[in-house]
Design a protein around this motif. Structure first.
Motif: not given
Length: 452
Positions: A221-250
């Motif tokens: 999860a950490t490496l995939l998150t770092v990968g999203v950051i390194l894409t420099q995609s603005r939509t990708g950074l915002v969409l990280l909230l979805l797995p973060l929320g589901l992970g916290l819920l789980r």
């Protein structure tokens, strides 16, 4: 091969990730995937028949309607019909000048609409194979394949960052040395794919804190998150909230339940572990070499302050195209053909728009009212399937599938996530997760998902 749906699903996912991330510009690579999918269907003929005859009725009808849309647009029509359709004036004049035009299909470009239909073969195959065998073993293999390819993409992306301009790029037209693209042609596709992999990680069985499975999942999860950051995609950074929320819920559900489930096999851990070691080593090397300086993260944040956004200008002209072809549309895959006519002089730039950068506007141009009807029906089915799966044993699969489709729907407001084969297959797998989670034969669950 007919008795190993899990192996076929895994093979198709890996192949889709390796060759399917370039979009329509890479027809030969897409053809390799489509031929492999056709071969799998040919070797598993009853799979298609079972999907149509005994699959979930609403889902089967929706899939058939989606496949039928581009095919219906290819049916030849007499001149008295097609010439009276909205937006056909220029086409009619061109065909008359060429000495033809008696019969013509609804689409203004037969080749592009045919390519659009062919692009649905691989995701349909993946969905049919998954629905043939919705066992937990098959779904775990598929999740492992997607997550493994996500980590491999981060590994490749790190090599790209280390190598600089054009290094290890599968699709050479994307030459931004500062953004990680991995197996894709653009950073937005890479970012949403990694976000979807993070959502799939949330379906893994709960493990004891600091156990081997827990460490492997957290590291991935950490490496995939770092990968999203390194894409420099603005939509990708915002969409990280979805797995973060589901992970916290789980995680919260696991803490409340006070129990854990057994982990997956040693083979899966070894694959993920090997990729983790290699990717971590390369990320460390990149940092030591100064390729990932602190300013790189400043550059990521600076992208949110950019003022030279061209999307509004494209949307303005694209809306005019949508109105010109409404309500029948110009034909699937024809945006780039018709937009050149409607692009205003004040918005012309040295680069072609290529896409509307808003898939809803693009679907309005290409499919008209029928396209929006399909979007509405798919939305209703997803909401129903998600609600139906929440109280069952596979509710985390239902939430992950819903999260993937929600991420795609949200990014479609600013981009075109479903215009490459890899993400089409990811969407098909998300639909399979939802269909499997809501099966009538599945049992109800206790708070953390254990069978009563």
């Amino acid at each position: 091969m007919r008795n190993e749906p899990g192996v076929l699903v895994t093979a198709l996912i890996v192949l889709a990730c390796l060759v399917g991330g370039g979009g329509v510009a890479y027809g030969l690579a897409n053809l390799v995937l489509q031929l492999a999918a056709i071969l799998m269907l040919a070797l598993n003929g009853p799979t298609v028949a079972n999907f149509v005859a005994r699959g979930p009725r609403g889902l089967s009808l929706l899939v058939l309607a989606t496949l039928a849309l581009p095919l219906l647009q290819l049916i030849p029509l007499p001149a008295s019909i097609w010439s009276s359709l909205p937006g056909r004036d220029l086409l009619q004049d061109s065909l008359k000048a060429a000495g033809g035009g008696e019969w013509h299909p609804l689409t203004v470009s037969t080749a592009r609409t045919l390519v659009s239909f062919l692009g649905l073969i691989a995701p349909f195959t993946l969905l049919a194979l998954c629905l043939r065998d919705l066992s937990e073993a098959t779904l775990r293999k598929a999740v492992l394949a997607f997550v493994g390819m996500g980590l491999a993409g981060v590994l490749l992306g790190t090599i790209q960052l280390l190598g600089g301009q054009g290094a290890a790029r599968i699709y050479p037209e994307t030459l931004n040395p500062e953004a990680m693209v991995g197996f894709f042609a653009n950073r937005n596709s890479t970012a949403i794919f990694l976000v979807c992999c993070l959502l799939l990680l949330c379906t893994r069985p709960s493990s004891r804190l600091f156990s081997i499975d827990w460490i492997a999942t957290a590291s991935a999860a950490t490496l995939l998150t770092v990968g999203v950051i390194l894409t420099q995609s603005r939509t990708g950074l915002v969409l990280l909230l979805l797995p973060l929320g589901l992970g916290l819920l789980r995680g919260g559900a696991a803490l409340l339940a006070g129990k854990s489930s057994p982990g997956s096999g040693k083979g899966g851990r070894m694959v993920i572990g090997s990729l983790l070691v290699a990717a971590t080593a390369l990320l460390g090397l990149a940092a030591a070499a100064g390729t990932v300086p602190e300013s790189r993260f400043d550059m990521v944040l600076a992208r949110f302050n950019k003022s030279e956004e061209q999307r509004p200008a494209i949307w303005e002209d694209a809306r005019f195209s949508a109105e010109r072809f409404w309500p029948v549309g110009a034909g699937m895959g024809t945006f780039d053909e018709v937009f050149q006519i409607d692009e205003s002089l004040e918005n012309i730039s040295p680069r072609r728009a290529g896409r509307a950068h808003n898939d809803y506007i693009e679907i309005a141009i290409e499919a008209g009212a029928a396209g929006f009807a399909l979007i509405a029906l798919w939305t209703c089915w997803v909401l129903w399937a998600a609600w139906n799966g929440l109280g069952r044993h596979r509710r985390w699969e239902a939430l992950a599938g819903t999260g993937i489709l929600l991420a795609i729907a949200l990014q479609s407001l600013l981009d075109y996530p479903l215009r490459n084969q890899t993400m089409l297959c990811m969407a098909a797998f998300a639909i399979a997760l939802l269909a499997g989670a809501g099966r009538a034969g599945d049992t109800k669950v206790s708070p953390e998902g254990a069978r009563p």
